[in-house]
Structure formats: structure tokens, C-alpha cells
Scaffold this active site. Structure first.
Site, PDB file in Angstrom:
ATOM      1  N   GLN A   1       0.799  -1.223   0.000  1.00 44.98           N
ATOM      2  CA  GLN A   1       0.000   0.000   0.000  1.00 44.98           C
ATOM      3  C   GLN A   1       0.835   1.278   0.000  1.00 44.98           C
ATOM      4  O   GLN A   1       0.319   2.335  -0.344  1.00 44.98           O
ATOM      5  CB  GLN A   1      -0.958  -0.010   1.198  1.00 44.98           C
TER       6      GLN A   1
ATOM      7  N   HIS B   1      -1.694  -5.316 -12.832  1.00 40.33           N
ATOM      8  CA  HIS B   1      -1.156  -5.128 -14.181  1.00 40.33           C
ATOM      9  C   HIS B   1      -1.977  -5.885 -15.227  1.00 40.33           C
ATOM     10  O   HIS B   1      -2.199  -5.408 -16.327  1.00 40.33           O
ATOM     11  CB  HIS B   1       0.303  -5.605 -14.244  1.00 40.33           C
TER      12      HIS B   1
ATOM     13  N   ASP C   1       2.198   0.504  -8.040  1.00 43.85           N
ATOM     14  CA  ASP C   1       3.539   0.583  -8.648  1.00 43.85           C
ATOM     15  C   ASP C   1       4.413   1.644  -7.976  1.00 43.85           C
ATOM     16  O   ASP C   1       5.599   1.420  -7.750  1.00 43.85           O
ATOM     17  CB  ASP C   1       3.439   0.916 -10.143  1.00 43.85           C
TER      18      ASP C   1
ATOM     19  N   ARG D   1       3.862   0.300  12.925  1.00 42.62           N
ATOM     20  CA  ARG D   1       3.577  -1.028  12.376  1.00 42.62           C
ATOM     21  C   ARG D   1       3.673  -0.972  10.854  1.00 42.62           C
ATOM     22  O   ARG D   1       2.977  -0.185  10.206  1.00 42.62           O
ATOM     23  CB  ARG D   1       2.170  -1.475  12.784  1.00 42.62           C
TER      24      ARG D   1
ATOM     25  N   HIS E   1       1.260  -9.120   4.761  1.00 41.73           N
ATOM     26  CA  HIS E   1       0.073  -8.279   4.592  1.00 41.73           C
ATOM     27  C   HIS E   1      -0.354  -8.358   3.123  1.00 41.73           C
ATOM     28  O   HIS E   1      -0.309  -7.388   2.384  1.00 41.73           O
ATOM     29  CB  HIS E   1       0.376  -6.833   5.025  1.00 41.73           C
TER      30      HIS E   1
ATOM     31  N   ASN F   1      -1.724 -10.504   8.560  1.00 44.13           N
ATOM     32  CA  ASN F   1      -2.755  -9.489   8.669  1.00 44.13           C
ATOM     33  C   ASN F   1      -4.064 -10.024   8.113  1.00 44.13           C
ATOM     34  O   ASN F   1      -4.154 -10.387   6.945  1.00 44.13           O
ATOM     35  CB  ASN F   1      -2.369  -8.232   7.877  1.00 44.13           C
ATOM     36  N   GLU F   2      -5.066 -10.095   8.951  1.00 45.78           N
ATOM     37  CA  GLU F   2      -6.447 -10.372   8.551  1.00 45.78           C
ATOM     38  C   GLU F   2      -6.630 -11.580   7.632  1.00 45.78           C
ATOM     39  O   GLU F   2      -7.055 -11.446   6.480  1.00 45.78           O
ATOM     40  CB  GLU F   2      -7.049  -9.136   7.862  1.00 45.78           C
TER      41      GLU F   2
ATOM     42  N   ASN G   1      -7.768  -5.742  14.388  1.00 43.58           N
ATOM     43  CA  ASN G   1      -8.142  -4.694  13.442  1.00 43.58           C
ATOM     44  C   ASN G   1      -9.649  -4.535  13.497  1.00 43.58           C
ATOM     45  O   ASN G   1     -10.383  -5.479  13.205  1.00 43.58           O
ATOM     46  CB  ASN G   1      -7.762  -5.063  12.005  1.00 43.58           C
TER      47      ASN G   1
ATOM     48  N   TYR H   1     -13.008  -1.843  12.577  1.00 42.54           N
ATOM     49  CA  TYR H   1     -13.459  -0.620  11.908  1.00 42.54           C
ATOM     50  C   TYR H   1     -14.891  -0.219  12.230  1.00 42.54           C
ATOM     51  O   TYR H   1     -15.187   0.943  12.437  1.00 42.54           O
ATOM     52  CB  TYR H   1     -13.269  -0.739  10.387  1.00 42.54           C
TER      53      TYR H   1
ATOM     54  N   GLU I   1      -5.116  -2.004  14.045  1.00 39.05           N
ATOM     55  CA  GLU I   1      -5.674  -1.055  13.075  1.00 39.05           C
ATOM     56  C   GLU I   1      -7.019  -0.565  13.576  1.00 39.05           C
ATOM     57  O   GLU I   1      -7.826  -1.350  14.086  1.00 39.05           O
ATOM     58  CB  GLU I   1      -5.910  -1.695  11.694  1.00 39.05           C
TER      59      GLU I   1
HETATM   60  C1  GBH Z   1      -7.828  -3.442   6.582  1.00 35.87           C
HETATM   61  O1  GBH Z   1      -8.800  -4.202   5.930  1.00 35.87           O
HETATM   62  C2  GBH Z   1      -6.499  -3.751   5.976  1.00 35.87           C
HETATM   63  O2  GBH Z   1      -5.676  -4.457   6.856  1.00 35.87           O
HETATM   64  C3  GBH Z   1      -5.783  -2.540   5.475  1.00 35.87           C
HETATM   65  O3  GBH Z   1      -4.760  -2.947   4.618  1.00 35.87           O
HETATM   66  C4  GBH Z   1      -6.776  -1.620   4.821  1.00 35.87           C
HETATM   67  O4  GBH Z   1      -6.145  -0.536   4.186  1.00 35.87           O
HETATM   68  C5  GBH Z   1      -7.702  -1.116   5.900  1.00 35.87           C
HETATM   69  O5  GBH Z   1      -8.282  -2.152   6.608  1.00 35.87           O
HETATM   70  C6  GBH Z   1      -8.817  -0.209   5.389  1.00 35.87           C
HETATM   71  O6  GBH Z   1      -9.692  -0.895   4.565  1.00 35.87           O
HETATM   72  O7  GBH Z   1     -15.316  -4.041  -1.692  1.00 35.87           O
HETATM   73  O8  GBH Z   1     -14.062  -1.937  -1.796  1.00 35.87           O
HETATM   74  O9  GBH Z   1     -15.887  -2.193  -0.225  1.00 35.87           O
HETATM   75  C7  GBH Z   1     -10.095  -4.073   6.436  1.00 35.87           C
HETATM   76  C8  GBH Z   1     -11.071  -4.986   5.744  1.00 35.87           C
HETATM   77  C9  GBH Z   1     -11.747  -5.669   3.637  1.00 35.87           C
HETATM   78  C10 GBH Z   1     -12.538  -3.589   4.497  1.00 35.87           C
HETATM   79  C11 GBH Z   1     -12.315  -5.341   2.308  1.00 35.87           C
HETATM   80  C12 GBH Z   1     -13.132  -3.291   3.138  1.00 35.87           C
HETATM   81  C13 GBH Z   1     -14.259  -4.375   1.243  1.00 35.87           C
HETATM   82  C14 GBH Z   1     -13.639  -3.450   0.280  1.00 35.87           C
HETATM   83  N1  GBH Z   1     -11.439  -4.511   4.425  1.00 35.87           N
HETATM   84  N2  GBH Z   1     -13.494  -4.541   2.484  1.00 35.87           N
HETATM   85  S1  GBH Z   1     -14.799  -2.878  -0.947  1.00 35.87           S
END
Ligand code: GBH
Length: 488
Positions: free
Chosen positions: A26, A46, A59, A84, A129, A173-174, A314, A316, A385
Site C-alpha cells: 500500500q 497489471h 507501482d 507497524r 500483509h 494481517n487479517e 483490526n 473498523y 488497526e
Molecule cells: C484493513 O482491511 C487492511 O488491513 C488494510 O490494509 C486496509 O487498508 C484497511 O483495513 C482499510 O480498509 O469491496 O471496496 O468495499 C479491512 C477490511 C476488507 C474492508 C475489504 C473493506 C471491502 C472493500 N477490508 N473490504 S470494498
């Protein structure tokens, strides 16, 4: 909108640590520089950029491969205790195997770590990750049990190279996200889309790979290095939307995070009973001779149980949930969703930003933290996270509300006895947000993708987080002066 909703100032306990997180694909860019080989995200973006909302790739991303000194400067501005980040497998082992170590890749991580340590910022390193070597994917990736040893070789190389300086390790990670979205759907790399089958092959191989990496660290490195090692699970909170639906919500939590937490953190080990039962029953109905969820042998249950020094979490958002056995048509049969047989939704009145990714529901975070304490005998937790996304802009009061609300929940959980050791904001800066490309912004720092320097500018939330770290308190009324960011 009213953002200052509380008047009390609360303190974090002594020793509580604050960090921020990123991940290699990322932020690093330099996808083919200095000997790095292709990983599954390079390959997929790609080959076909269409699944990515803005058709972008990683990229260049944030160009952290070249800008790591600026990254560390930002960590110093924030006053972080730790950072992290993750290591890119193909950057240090371009053949995928340990026969050849790419010195330039090793130098990059050494430079980054040394720069951090110079300023007392501790590294917290994720081994994996999501950026699997493409070559290993061509051999089946996480569906090939051989990967357990390939990952062990990689882990041993990384522990050997950086074990003198890194004391906090995260294997994965996850797992749920990359097993499910990568193998059981067509969304994320490798987009295998072998629904109801491949995600469970991935789960089992991955849990054993995690355990093997833990045992290697524990036996070969811990005696001299003395660090800790855990795993990061994604866990949202699922709440019954009415009294009759507590069972559905409980099942949703088991299918979302119990599926990985139970084998490692529970006293009995193994997958949660409800997950085993539902997938076995569905498999039988569908004419499979055995459960599509591959069973652990008793030896494997023992091998995996107890293999984490901490629970990396993690989190959200939260969802309301109810049972619907006939989600027919909505999901493929067989599939993970069909196996779970649940509908989840969020309420319109829960605050959401202009971007629709993360809804504000901090009460669910507290419930989740209490449940983890209860289920797994109060394990040490690092929140690895937590964060909020927008479409950009420096005046991010909604993100500030989110961080304050979620940190308030952390304080509540601490008061109720949870053993939470640290909190990690996602993210240090905007970055390649997987399927959402660069449209979705999670950064404390905004990144300008129109200039080659990828200039980073602190958002208002960066100033607020800095003050929380400096004072080790949460003060809802603090209004930062956002004119100059300094290093204290
Ligand atoms: C985490 O994933 C990741 O560890 C991290 O890399 C990421 O940047 C961060 O959270 C924020 O997302 O179909 O476009 O709606 C969290 C789990 C899994 C949440 C995929 C969003 C669907 C994406 N994510 N999910 S979408």
C-alpha cells in the site's frame, strides 16, 4: 454536526503505547526496483486493473521505498511509540525461497528500522500483509499445504535478519479478508473465486503456517531475542437487531473472527462449534462426501492452540444482523456467506463520511473488546488497526470524532479490565486502498498523488492524535493550531 460530545478528560494507563500502521504494497511502490520480483497484487493490477475503482496500481504508491526518511520524520512529528509496517516477501526473497536473499531489499528495511530506532520508535512488523509472491500463487498459493513450509522459511529469514532489532512480530494481517476475498471471491488478488472451497483450504493452511512461525520464533529466536509474536485478525462487531436474534449475531461473530481466534486463543482450540456444524450440514445437503471446512487433526489442534503472545485486533465498524437461511440468489452456492446464512446491515443514522466505507459505532468496539476478554481468558491485545476514511481534505473533523469515540471505547474497556497494550491508527498516511485505489483516504497525513514527491501534509487529525500521545489523555475539547507541525 456537533463533534465535541464529551467534557471529561480521561487518561491512558501507564505503559500504554500508541502507533500508526501501513502495509508494504500500500505504501512502498518501487514494485520492480533493485531486484524485487512480482507479487500477486503487482500481477493482478497489471493484468486487469478494472476491479480497482480508479484502475490504479501500487507501482509507485506513496514511494516509501525512497521516502522512508520523511515517513520517520512524520512518526517523530506525531511522537509515536511504535510503527507497524509489513515486509514484502518478494523484495527480500525474489525467488520466493530462501536460496537467494536480495541485499537491496534487506538494506531498505534495515535503513527504515535504524532510522526509527534512532528516535526511539519501536518497529512492529507484519510478515504477511497480502502480497504473496506470484510464483507461489502459480503453485496454488494458500491452497497448497506446501506453503506452510515456504512461509516458515520466509519467517526464519526475516527473524534472522531483523530479530535483533524487532521485538514485536505479527505473522498475518487479517486472514479472513485474504482467504475469503482472495480465494472465495473474485474481488482481491489472486481472485480465485473458488467459492465455499478455496477460502477454507486457505484458512487451514494459514493457521498451521501461523503456528509453525510461532513455534520457530519461540524455540529458535525467543531465547536470545526475547520478543513477542502474535497474529492480527479483522473483527467487526455483530449486534442482534432484536431480542430473538442474539443467536444470529453470535454466529456472525463466530464466522467473522471466531473462525481464526478460536483455534489459537480458546482453551479447547479448533474452529468454533457453530462454524463446524453449519458448514458440515450445508456440505452434506449439497452432496459433498465431507465438510468443505477441512478438519484439524487432534495433533493439529494442539499445534495451533496457544500460539500467540497477543491478540492483534483490526476493527473498523459494527453491524446489525439477522438469520436468513435462504440467501439464495444473493450468494453463490456453496460459499462462505451461504454457509453463514446471515444478513448484516448498518443503520442510516450511524454517522458516515462522504465515503461510505466506515460507519461510526464505537459502542460496538467496547462490546467486541469485552467479548474477546470473556472468550479467550483476557489475552493481551494490541489494537493493530482502527481508522476512518474520507475522500481527502485536511479539515477532517469527522475522522477526529471517530478516533476520539473509538479511543473512548478503549478507555472503557481498559476500565473494565481488558488487557489492551497499545492502539494503532490506520493509517500514517493515505495509501493504495486495495479495491478502492487512491479514492479512499485513511491517512493522518494527506498524500498528494499529483506530484512525484508524493508530498505528505498533516491533516487536523494528525495534530489531535499527536496531542493525545503527548498528554496520554483524551480531551474532547482540544482544538489544535494546525499551522505548523513540529517535532517535540
Ligand atoms: C484493513 O482491511 C487492511 O488491513 C488494510 O490494509 C486496509 O487498508 C484497511 O483495513 C482499510 O480498509 O469491496 O471496496 O468495499 C479491512 C477490511 C476488507 C474492508 C475489504 C473493506 C471491502 C472493500 N477490508 N473490504 S470494498
Amino acid at each position: 454536526k456537533v463533534y465535541n460530545t464529551k467534557n471529561v478528560t480521561r487518561s491512558f494507563p501507564e505503559g500504554f503505547k500508541f502507533g500508526v500502521a501501513t502495509a508494504s504494497y500500500q505504501v512502498e511502490g518501487a514494485w520492480n526496483e533493485d531486484g524485487k520480483s512480482e507479487n500477486i497484487w503487482d500481477h493482478e493490477t497489471h493484468k486487469d486493473p478494472s476491479p480497482i475503482l480508479d484502475q490504479s496500481t501500487g507501482d509507485i504508491a506513496d514511494d516509501s521505498y525512497h521516502q522512508y526518511k520523511r515517513d520517520v520524520e512524520m512518526m517523530r512529528e506525531l511522537g509515536l511509540d511504535y510503527y507497524r509496517f509489513s515486509i514484502s516477501w518478494t523484495r527480500i526473497m525474489p525467488t520466493s525461497f530462501s536460496d537467494k536473499i536480495n541485499e537491496a531489499g534487506v538494506a531498505y528495511y534495515n535503513n527504515l528500522i535504524n532510522e526509527m530506532l534512532k528516535y526511539n520508535i519501536e518497529p512492529m512488523v507484519t510478515l504477511y500483509h497480502w502480497d504473496l509472491p506470484q510464483k507461489l500463487q502459480e503453485l496454488g498459493g494458500w491452497t497448497n499445504p506446501q506453503i506452510i513450509d515456504w512461509f516458515a522459511d520466509y519467517a526464519r529469514v526475516v527473524f534472522t535478519l531483523f530479530g535483533d532489532k524487532v521485538k514485536i512480530w505479527i505473522t498475518f494481517n487479517e486472514p479472513l479478508i485474504f482467504c475469503y476475498f482472495g480465494y472465495g471471491s473474485d474481488k482481491m488478488a489472486p481472485r480465485l473465486n473458488f467459492t465455499g472451497i478455496a477460502e477454507y483450504m486457505c484458512s487451514k493452511n494459514l493457521l498451521i503456517a501461523h503456528a509453525q512461525a510461532y513455534h520457530i520464533y519461540n524455540e529458535e529466536f525467543r531465547p536470545t531475542r526475547g520478543g513477542i509474536i502474535g497474529i492480527t485478525l479483522s473483527a467487526q462487531w455483530y449486534e442482534p437487531d432484536s431480542d430473538e436474534r442474539t443467536v444470529a449475531a453470535e454466529d456472525a461473530n463466530q464466522f467473522d473472527w471466531g473462525i481464526y481466534a478460536n483455534p489459537i486463543f480458546s482453551e479447547s482450540g479448533d474452529y468454533p462449534a457453530v462454524v463446524k456444524e453449519r458448514i458440515a450440514a450445508r456440505s452434506a445437503e449439497q452432496g459433498y462426501p465431507r465438510s468443505r471446512l477441512i478438519q484439524f487433526t487432534p495433533q493439529e489442534i494442539d499445534y495451533v492452540r496457544g500460539t500467540a503472545d497477543f491478540f492483534g485486533l483490526n476493527h473498523y465498524s459494527s453491524y446489525l444482523v439477522y438469520r436468513n437461511e435462504s440467501v439464495n440468489g444473493k450468494y453463490p452456492i456453496p460459499s462462505y456467506e451461504d454457509d453463514a446464512g446471515l444478513i448484516r446491515y448498518q443503520k442510516d443514522e450511524w454517522i458516515i463520511g462522504e465515503s461510505n466505507m466506515v460507519r461510526y459505532a464505537p459502542w460496538g468496539f467496547l462490546k467486541l473488546l469485552k467479548q474477546i476478554k470473556k472468550y479467550y481468558n483476557n489475552p493481551p491485545i494490541y489494537i493493530t488497526e482502527n481508522g476512518y476514511s474520507s475522500h481527502g481534505g485536511l479539515q477532517d473533523d469527522d475522522r477526529i470524532l471517530y478516533y476520539r469515540g473509538y479511543l473512548d471505547a478503549v478507555l472503557d474497556a481498559l476500565e473494565e479490565g481488558s488487557d489492551i497494550r497499545g492502539y494503532t491508527a490506520w493509517s500514517l498516511m493515505d495509501n493504495f486502498e486495495w479495491l478502492r485505489g487512491y479514492t479512499e483516504r485513511f491517512g493522518l497525513y494527506e498524500v498528494d498523488y499529483n506530484c512525484s514527491e508524493r508530498t505528505r501534509t498533516p491533516r487536523k487529525s494528525a495534530f489531535v492524535y499527536k496531542e493525545i500521545i503527548r498528554t496520554r489523555t483524551l480531551d474532547w475539547n482540544y482544538e489544535p493550531d494546525t499551522n505548523v507541525m513540529t517535532i517535540d
